[in-house]
Design a protein around this motif. Structure first.
Motif: not given
Length: 169
Positions: A120-147
């Motif tokens: 969870x990134x600080x809302x004042x930061x402009x970055x740091x949420x990439x993997x959260x975004x990937x997981x959310x987009x994947x979840x909303x589409x009904x998919x899965x992601x992993x490392x």
């Protein structure tokens, strides 16, 4: 001499007149796996996104506009993360697109051993949420992601999303 209507032509293996068992279904024209490498530099982010977009179009993959945008966002975020966090130990990265009859999987592989976590990134930061975004987009589409770790000691981060259009039988 009895004629059973089969003629004198050679018979298929097994010696019966039964039609052969159907084999596995032929792959759809858009099914396959494509992989390309790129240097771990900022310019590779839009290049990877455009390459994936062009591939989906060229192969005729039945993706909705929403799913295509989600896939392109995932590619952008994963390549950006590899460029920002792995370039020192991994001067190149690999992008792979695998398309099946009912799903599409995108992955980015690098040689850096660090396994990222979604923070969870600080809302004042402009970055740091990439993997959260990937997981959310994947979840909303009904998919899965992993490392996953690779045999060479690096990692591959992937997301698999279902194709919404059902196969016509």
């Amino acid at each position: 001499m009895e004629d059973d209507g089969c003629g004198s032509a050679p018979r298929p293996a097994g010696g019966t007149d039964e039609p052969p068992e159907p084999g596995p279904p032929e792959p759809l024209p858009y099914e396959g796996v494509w992989r390309f490498t790129a240097p771990a530099v900022d310019a590779s982010v839009p290049q990877a996104r455009h390459a994936v977009r062009d591939l989906l179009h060229r192969q005729g993959v039945p993706v909705s506009d929403e799913l295509a945008q989600g896939l392109l966002l995932i590619v952008s975020e994963l390549v950006t993360n590899a460029v920002r966090h792995a370039a020192l130990l991994s001067p190149t990265l690999a992008v792979e697109i695998a398309v099946g009859a009912d799903w599409v999987r995108v992955s980015v592989e690098d040689n850096h051993p660090y396994r990222p976590t979604a923070l969870e990134a600080d809302h004042g930061q402009t970055g740091g949420r990439g993997l959260l975004l990937v997981r959310e987009v994947t979840r909303e589409a009904g998919g899965v992601c992993d490392v996953e770790h690779t045999a060479s000691g690096g990692k591959v981060i992937w997301a698999a999303l279902p194709l919404k259009s059902a196969r016509v039988e």
